[in-house]
Design an enzyme around this catalytic site. Structure first.
Site, mmCIF file in Angstrom:
data_model
loop_
_atom_site.group_PDB
_atom_site.id
_atom_site.type_symbol
_atom_site.label_atom_id
_atom_site.label_comp_id
_atom_site.label_asym_id
_atom_site.label_seq_id
_atom_site.Cartn_x
_atom_site.Cartn_y
_atom_site.Cartn_z
ATOM 1 N N GLN A 129 3.775 2.806 7.058
ATOM 2 C CA GLN A 129 3.143 3.588 5.741
ATOM 3 C C GLN A 129 2.652 3.834 5.640
ATOM 4 O OE1 GLN A 129 3.793 0.416 2.484
ATOM 5 N NE2 GLN A 129 5.144 0.959 2.958
ATOM 6 N N HIS A 186 -1.404 4.849 2.369
ATOM 7 C CA HIS A 186 -1.928 5.485 0.998
ATOM 8 C C HIS A 186 -2.763 6.426 1.123
ATOM 9 C CE1 HIS A 186 0.435 1.723 0.517
ATOM 10 N NE2 HIS A 186 -0.332 1.161 1.087
ATOM 11 N N GLU A 230 -6.385 -1.958 0.463
ATOM 12 C CA GLU A 230 -6.288 -3.207 0.548
ATOM 13 C C GLU A 230 -6.366 -4.201 1.925
ATOM 14 O OE1 GLU A 230 -1.926 -2.627 0.360
ATOM 15 O OE2 GLU A 230 -1.192 -2.890 2.638
ATOM 16 N N HIS A 263 0.371 1.681 8.294
ATOM 17 C CA HIS A 263 0.595 0.120 8.649
ATOM 18 C C HIS A 263 1.710 -0.265 8.429
ATOM 19 C CE1 HIS A 263 -0.653 0.982 4.640
ATOM 20 N NE2 HIS A 263 0.391 0.171 3.918
ATOM 21 N N ARG A 320 5.735 6.928 2.628
ATOM 22 C CA ARG A 320 6.602 6.029 3.576
ATOM 23 C C ARG A 320 6.740 7.504 4.685
ATOM 24 N NH1 ARG A 320 10.193 4.583 -0.229
ATOM 25 N NH2 ARG A 320 10.143 3.039 -0.821
#
Length: 271
Positions: A60, A62, A79, A137, A157
């Site tokens: 996935q 972001h 993150e 990642h 995804r």
């Protein structure tokens, strides 16, 4: 204040959570995530959670803040991961072995070759990885980790090992930086065995590993801070937290740590 623990069922989660997780009695479904939220339900800018994996999570990506806002979201999601436990041979997929353009990335996601294109990094307890928005990642199986992220619910995804879940190839390819991961954004546990350490400082957040409250205050000033004990106890006012719990403080001024405490401390922005 002490944040509220929320257990989230996931098909890739685990039923053998450690005692410190405080899993509700009688819960039989696999638990994949333990989120910490404000008691009044207010949305905090960062989200702290534990992940418990028995299978690989999807590949996935972001968006960053600008890309997220362009899609009508409040922002993007960067993150970071701190490894608590890892089974022998456990890996994290972070970045690619070689640079791919958007068309090549889509093709690799569609035919499954993205598994081979991913760089799978062996991990051990104490390892830390910063995952900037745009980084492709996947968390591997047999891992327990603390995740600190921007509190925006957006995941694209690219690949899910044939599971019957939706993919987001257009958005995912558009926001991906399909390149190798910069290992300068990781901190390995064997790097001196240092317990007091700056793990990441960037415009999104700062994360420190610490065991001294005075040192923490000197580094973070009076900013709001999230405190995640890795050992021992953290106390502030009438609240306390041990392993598997999380505090949110308006500032670290009132923070006290037990002599055996080791904590992760997170704050917004670079300090």
């Amino acid at each position: 204040m002490k944040l509220v623990a929320n257990f989230v069922e996931k098909p890739w989660g685990r039923c053998d959570l450690p005692d410190w997780a405080g899993c509700p009695a009688g819960l039989k479904a696999p638990i994949g995530e333990l989120w910490f939220t404000a008691p009044d339900g207010a949305a905090l800018p960062l989200l702290v959670k534990y992940l418990f994996t028995s299978e690989r999570l999807s590949v996935q990506v972001h968006p960053d803040d600008a890309q997220g806002r362009a899609r009508g979201l409040p922002g993007g999601k960067s993150e970071c991961w701190y490894i608590i436990d890892a089974a022998p041979g456990a890996t994290l997929g972070i970045g690619l072995r070689r640079a791919l353009d958007a068309q090549q990335l889509r093709a690799a996601a569609q035919d499954g070759s993205i598994e081979r294109e991913m760089m799978w990094h062996p991990v051990a307890p104490g390892d830390f990885f910063f995952i900037p928005a745009g980084t492709i990642h996947a968390v591997g199986a047999g891992i327990m980790l603390v995740e600190i992220q921007q509190n925006v619910d957006v995941t694209y995804r690219l690949y899910d090992y044939g599971r019957a879940r939706a993919l987001h190839l257009d958005d995912g390819a558009a926001v991906s930086r399909a390149v190798p991961y910069d290992m300068g954004q990781a901190v390995r546990a064997l790097e001196g065995g240092v317990m007091e350490q700056s793990l990441v400082r960037c415009p999104i957040f700062t994360v420190l590993r610490a065991r001294d409250a005075d040192s923490l205050r000197a580094q973070l000033g009076q900013q709001p801070v999230w405190i995640i004990p890795l050992a021992g106890m953290a106390m502030a006012g009438g609240d306390c937290a041990t392993v598997g719990e999380c505090l949110y403080l308006d500032s670290p001024a009132s923070l006290r740590l037990s002599p055996d405490a080791i904590i992760l401390a997170a704050a917004q922005g670079s300090h």
